[in-house]
Design a protein around this motif. Sequence first.
Motif, short mmCIF file in Angstrom:
data_model
loop_
_atom_site.label_atom_id
_atom_site.label_comp_id
_atom_site.label_asym_id
_atom_site.label_seq_id
_atom_site.Cartn_x
_atom_site.Cartn_y
_atom_site.Cartn_z
N SER A 175 0.82 -1.21 0.00
CA SER A 175 0.00 0.00 0.00
C SER A 175 0.85 1.26 0.00
O SER A 175 0.31 2.37 0.04
CB SER A 175 -0.90 0.01 1.24
N THR A 177 3.45 4.36 -1.00
CA THR A 177 3.68 5.24 -2.15
C THR A 177 5.12 5.09 -2.65
O THR A 177 5.98 4.50 -1.97
CB THR A 177 3.45 6.72 -1.75
N GLU A 218 1.73 9.19 7.99
CA GLU A 218 1.58 9.12 6.53
C GLU A 218 1.39 7.68 6.07
O GLU A 218 0.49 7.38 5.27
CB GLU A 218 2.83 9.72 5.87
N GLN A 222 -2.03 5.94 4.43
CA GLN A 222 -2.04 5.23 3.14
C GLN A 222 -2.59 3.82 3.30
O GLN A 222 -3.36 3.34 2.48
CB GLN A 222 -0.61 5.17 2.58
N ARG A 226 -6.03 2.25 1.71
CA ARG A 226 -5.97 1.04 0.87
C ARG A 226 -6.94 -0.03 1.41
O ARG A 226 -7.66 -0.66 0.64
CB ARG A 226 -4.53 0.51 0.87
#
Length: 612
Positions: A175, A177, A218, A222, A226
């Motif tokens: 998941s 970035t 962060e 995320q 997800r």
Amino acid sequence: MDCCDITHQIDIPEKAQKVVLAGNPNVGKSIFFNDFTGVYVDVSNYPGTTLDISSGKYNDKVVLDTPGVYGVSSFNDEERVARDVILSADVVVNIVDAVHLERDLFLTQQIIDMGIPVVIALNMMDEAQENGLDIDVDKLSRELGVPVIPTVAPEGKGLEEVKRVIDTAQKGEVSLTEEVEADLNEMELNRREGLLVLEGDVNVANRNNLEPTDKKEEIYRQRRERVNEITDKVLSQATEDTNFKVKLGRWMVRPITGIPMLLAVLYGLYEFIGVFVAQTIVDFTEGAVFAETYEPFIKGIVGNLVAIDSLLGKLLVGQFGILTMAVTYTFGLLLPLVIGFYLFLSLLEDSGYLPRVAVLVDRVLTSLGMNGRAIIPMLLGFGCVTMATITTRLLGSKRERIIAVFLLGLAIPCSAQLGVIVGLIAPLGAKYFMIYVATIAVVYILSGTFLNRVMPGKSTDLLIDLPPLRWPKLSNILRKTYIKSKSFIKEAGPIFVIGAAVVTVMQNFGILTAIQELVAPITVGWLELPKEAATAFIMGIVRRDFGAAGLTDLAMTPVQTIVSLITITLFVPCIAAMMIMIKERNWKESLAIWFGSWITAFVVGGIVAKIL
């Protein structure tokens, strides 16, 4: 030493594949572990904690169980242990509660993000369907990129398929970035540890001489996005969540409906154990089977070999004989009571009722310095204080654990002792029963309130999952009852034998009489009991139920009976419980609890005697 290496804590053969079971609390991991390993299980204490790790073998693999956690981190002992075991895994079998898919998949996604091969056992599928939930299992597997096997663990459905796909476990779809992936690649660590450092895990960072980063929020955001996205794609609700079991579960945690339900359950416990088992069954086992059949038989055999009135004869078949009283008390009196209690407790556990009791009583226990989770060791204490003391580990702070251990040792009678107590009170009528219950309750409340005020700190908040209500499976209940009852015999048997031998020697050499005379000012003068009651208190140090059973042979008035039972209930914890207290706490705290219980028992007993 690599922080992922747990071979210094658990004996793992070289090159053996490590299969780790992971999941949130109350997802059924124990059933999977038992199915994988059978009876070939080792339990090791994890250094630096009060937690145990269960391990066993499945073919050429080592299977490791972990505490139930919501994430891989280091917020508490459970998460630290689970984290280190998961970090060491070759394959993780992640047990997910299908009813709470959105919650449980957060841990799933974190393990996938760590780059560990995963197999998902989507458990409790039957309950999901009963709650009107429709889960597209194939789509869930595609979205996560790992095998997903629907299971109903109590019925054995899907367990064999989970075993079959372990060797095809895959690393799933992460998941994270590109920016986070780049940060991971820059770190000179393996992916598992590197991700935890990025998530701010201080322990893992320190072990690698690094500073934890501040990317936790962060990464967690995320991951949650997800999981929400996946849940929206695979989960739909066919009907409104209003079936009877859901409504019943809600009623159980509301005071106006939950308290009457709890009182009804406790009354059922009393009727089953205190009346049916303690009177009907025990009358048969202790009286007809052992006192009338077994004891004359064994005395006849021993009498042909040694003189009954010799020291050896008394040790074997005397009033406190190893082959008479110890055997009769263990198997005729106590074992039926223990079996009855564990049957009832296993029923409450497997039905999902116990966590709801925790929510219901949270406010009351908070006023005593604990939270609702403490109801679990308190209820377990009615089975065995020794076992209940171990379960105080689940409480959130040292302060709560000390209060819980003290109250367990002081005012909670174990099942065997409770059965004897109820058996002695029942013929006296409701008046004396209420006096006994009210006295113990007042002492419990006052002691907890006092400790809550004098000890520094405050109670932690109650964070607990409420599993769906379910019909317990008879085979699971019987298996739990058998294992715990067998453990009772293995623990109690040797102690009863030693206690019987010690008391016989003391009686033979006049030590018992001397102690009775020595403490007569307390037992006769203050408690207004027969001086022989001192023998029961001495036996109570060996085992509390041992002491309570010793009161059955004394001729006492109803008032004397109540005073003796109040005193023996508040009396010091037995040797086994004391040893566990020392293991769980320390010598100073354990001795303070021991002497505190002793003083409280005699003070309260004397006050009741003077009032009545």
